[in-house]
Design a protein around this motif. Structure first.
Motif, PDB file in Angstrom:
ATOM      1  N   HIS A  86       1.106  -1.540   0.123  1.00 54.76           N
ATOM      2  CA  HIS A  86      -0.088  -0.238  -0.134  1.00 54.76           C
ATOM      3  C   HIS A  86       0.884   0.994   0.003  1.00 54.76           C
ATOM      4  N   ASP A  87       1.702   1.008   0.892  1.00 58.95           N
ATOM      5  CA  ASP A  87       2.799   2.296   1.463  1.00 58.95           C
ATOM      6  C   ASP A  87       3.813   2.989   0.113  1.00 58.95           C
ATOM      7  N   LEU A  90       1.723   4.116  -3.256  1.00 57.98           N
ATOM      8  CA  LEU A  90       1.235   5.827  -3.068  1.00 57.98           C
ATOM      9  C   LEU A  90       2.504   6.287  -3.225  1.00 57.98           C
ATOM     10  N   ARG A  93       3.116   5.645  -7.275  1.00 62.06           N
ATOM     11  CA  ARG A  93       1.971   7.111  -7.981  1.00 62.06           C
ATOM     12  C   ARG A  93       2.565   8.234  -8.463  1.00 62.06           C
ATOM     13  N   SER A 151      -2.919   4.018 -13.740  1.00 65.68           N
ATOM     14  CA  SER A 151      -3.616   4.986 -12.797  1.00 65.68           C
ATOM     15  C   SER A 151      -3.062   5.959 -13.515  1.00 65.68           C
ATOM     16  N   GLU A 190      -7.175  10.560  -6.822  1.00 66.64           N
ATOM     17  CA  GLU A 190      -7.162   9.906  -5.629  1.00 66.64           C
ATOM     18  C   GLU A 190      -7.858   9.144  -5.041  1.00 66.64           C
ATOM     19  N   GLY A 191      -9.050   9.829  -5.023  1.00 65.82           N
ATOM     20  CA  GLY A 191      -9.988   8.691  -4.332  1.00 65.82           C
ATOM     21  C   GLY A 191      -9.751   7.201  -5.309  1.00 65.82           C
ATOM     22  N   GLU A 194      -6.951   4.651  -4.477  1.00 68.76           N
ATOM     23  CA  GLU A 194      -6.794   4.378  -2.897  1.00 68.76           C
ATOM     24  C   GLU A 194      -7.932   3.195  -3.385  1.00 68.76           C
ATOM     25  N   THR A 195      -9.139   3.618  -3.611  1.00 72.02           N
ATOM     26  CA  THR A 195     -10.598   2.555  -3.172  1.00 72.02           C
ATOM     27  C   THR A 195      -9.937   1.418  -4.318  1.00 72.02           C
ATOM     28  N   LEU A 197      -7.370   0.818  -5.240  1.00 71.24           N
ATOM     29  CA  LEU A 197      -5.593   0.081  -4.322  1.00 71.24           C
ATOM     30  C   LEU A 197      -6.376  -0.794  -2.951  1.00 71.24           C
ATOM     31  N   ARG A 198      -6.955  -0.552  -2.719  1.00 76.25           N
ATOM     32  CA  ARG A 198      -7.787  -1.099  -0.706  1.00 76.25           C
ATOM     33  C   ARG A 198      -8.306  -2.091  -1.720  1.00 76.25           C
TER      34      ARG A 198
END
Length: 235
Positions: A86-87, A90, A93, A151, A190-191, A194-195, A197-198
């Protein structure tokens, strides 16, 4: 005449100039003739450092890969594999969105680029240490590259024009607010990232636990039962 203290031309100067051109005008702006003019040198002098334009663009791409944080994959870092991915995603990207025009070169894969290969090595090594089989670790590395580079290739929000008359409700009954998306590009993009990715990591977590359950059950015998711990959740 005294020789200059610093050489007129170097690999770093060429790469920095090429990166500035790519950032401001795109890949098509880069040519050996244009670079030579920007650097104030003759065209053939570039070939003392690079064989062709493609090598220059590969070097530019590698400077972007070098910006990606890999510290979360250190064995001593302490982050579980999901948090590390996850980190890292970010950071990955962020580096690409800072230099979006070079993304098509990065999307081809690391090739022989040192920084790009360090990224691939770090991801693969961390996944194997976490217990993923090598083949699955390879798939995860590929999957993450597809997701992150995809992305960064474009903006969903800027894919719609800001003209409120462009989307007739008779034809597009659910796009009444689409003309407002461009004004909220950062939040939307970004939303969405993140959506996705999770969701991606949740799916990998299910596969990870299912694979471990099968492995532990097989190891405990035909009648055995292994307790499976739930995948760690991201906050």
């Amino acid at each position: 005449m005294a020789r200059p203290r610093k050489p007129l031309l170097s690999r770093d100067r060429i790469v920095e100039t090429a990166r500035a051109l790519v950032d401001s005008e795109g890949l098509d702006a880069v040519s050996t003739r244009r670079l030579a003019a920007e650097l104030g040198v003759s065209g053939p002098s570039l070939y003392n450092h690079f064989r062709n334009k493609d090598e220059i663009l590969e070097a530019v791409a590698d400077t972007v890969s070098a910006k990606v944080d890999l510290s979360m994959f250190d064995a001593a870092d302490g982050r579980d594999w999901r948090r590390a991915l996850h980190d890292w995603a970010l950071s990955y990207r962020a580096a690409l969105t800072e230099h979006p025009h070079i993304v098509p070169v990065l999307a081809r894969g690391p090739g022989r680029r040192p920084a790009g290969l360090r990224v691939a090595d770090a991801v693969f090594g961390a996944m194997v240490r976490a217990g993923w089989p090598p083949a699955q670790a390879t798939y995860i590395g590929a999957l993450m590259r597809y997701f992150v580079t995809g992305s960064a290739l474009g903006s969903f929000a800027r894919g719609f024009v800001d003209d409120e008359t462009a989307y007739d409700p008779a034809d597009y009954p659910h796009l009444g607010q689409a003309h407002l998306l461009a004004d909220h590009q950062e939040k939307v993009d970004e939303g969405a990232f993140e959506t996705g990715l999770r969701a991606l990591l949740d799916g990998l977590g299910v596969q990870y636990e299912a694979g471990r359950y099968a492995s532990e059950r097989a190891g405990s015998g035909a009648g055995g039962f292994a307790t499976v711990r739930p995948a760690p959740k991201l906050p």
